[in-house]
Write a protein that holds these residues in place. Sequence first.
Motif, mmCIF file in Angstrom:
data_model
loop_
_atom_site.group_PDB
_atom_site.id
_atom_site.type_symbol
_atom_site.label_atom_id
_atom_site.label_comp_id
_atom_site.label_asym_id
_atom_site.label_seq_id
_atom_site.Cartn_x
_atom_site.Cartn_y
_atom_site.Cartn_z
ATOM 1 N N GLN A 239 43.915 -60.071 39.121
ATOM 2 C CA GLN A 239 44.442 -58.797 38.923
ATOM 3 C C GLN A 239 45.450 -58.231 39.856
ATOM 4 O OE1 GLN A 239 39.751 -57.778 39.698
ATOM 5 N NE2 GLN A 239 40.673 -55.735 39.222
ATOM 6 N N LYS B 2 48.729 -56.098 38.337
ATOM 7 C CA LYS B 2 49.501 -55.175 38.953
ATOM 8 C C LYS B 2 50.639 -55.196 39.325
ATOM 9 C CE LYS B 2 47.955 -54.067 43.079
ATOM 10 N NZ LYS B 2 47.035 -53.727 44.320
ATOM 11 N N GLU C 130 44.558 -52.592 34.711
ATOM 12 C CA GLU C 130 44.669 -53.893 35.484
ATOM 13 C C GLU C 130 43.606 -54.834 35.235
ATOM 14 O OE1 GLU C 130 43.405 -54.718 39.805
ATOM 15 O OE2 GLU C 130 45.095 -53.560 39.755
ATOM 16 N N SER D 285 39.977 -56.369 44.149
ATOM 17 C CA SER D 285 40.846 -57.092 43.306
ATOM 18 C C SER D 285 40.876 -58.848 43.588
ATOM 19 C CB SER D 285 42.298 -56.561 43.180
ATOM 20 O OG SER D 285 42.426 -55.247 42.906
ATOM 21 N N TYR E 237 47.246 -50.403 29.315
ATOM 22 C CA TYR E 237 47.515 -51.527 29.293
ATOM 23 C C TYR E 237 48.208 -52.088 27.825
ATOM 24 C CZ TYR E 237 45.872 -56.151 27.095
ATOM 25 O OH TYR E 237 45.683 -57.321 26.323
#
Length: 236
Positions: free
Chosen positions: A111, A115, A131, A107, A34
């Motif tokens: 999210q 992504k 994510e 997700s 991240y």
Amino acid sequence: MKRLKKLIKRLFLLTVVVIVIAGCVLAGSGYKMYRDALNHQGLESKVAEIQSNPSYTTLSEMPELYLDAVVAVEDHRFEQHLGIDLIAIGRAAWNNLTSWSLREGGSTITQQLAKNMYFTQEKSFIRKIAEMFMAFRLESSYTKDEILELYLNSIYFGDGYYCVRDASQGYFGKDPIDMTDYESTLLAGIPNAPSVYSLTANPDLAEQRQQYVIQQMVKYGYISEGEGKKIIAVRG
């Protein structure tokens, strides 16, 4: 018997320790992914890049029913969560464990946006954790409307269309705001699996997905069952 109980207890504690250590390692690796992504390109810069697309479309330029359809089918708790949906993640984790696969992600819209902005489509625990961190960052930096708008301008709709305006013009020959209820619910179902539900490749499967979209809209109170039947009956 006592020895057996002690052995079982020790094995259980050892398993817990291993799981905790593995979780910490994965979390650390996910956080590093991240941070590396943000270091490569900051969030504001990435958002500006999406917004610079000539086809960028604001929420006010999309039908309300289309927006409702997207939220109903993709993330019906979108307005309540802070980036991740623990209920959906728990359900996905159970299904993945029972099937020994990573086929379900749970997700949220946030999210999925994270992504699409920064990560690959590869299914891995580390990427999933990265994510999640990015989803939290998005939720702390932007409003729900801004997140939904960015999402609809960066997802893939099949046939080379990567935003809602290109998709509506390509599939229906019109701007998003001019889509009918039928077209809106049809388009809302495509991003789940663009290659499967593409209107040019598999129109019948796209219509099957559309019926599921409408079922979800009815289930979560966006439309009545009668309104759903009318949408299907009109067919554009």
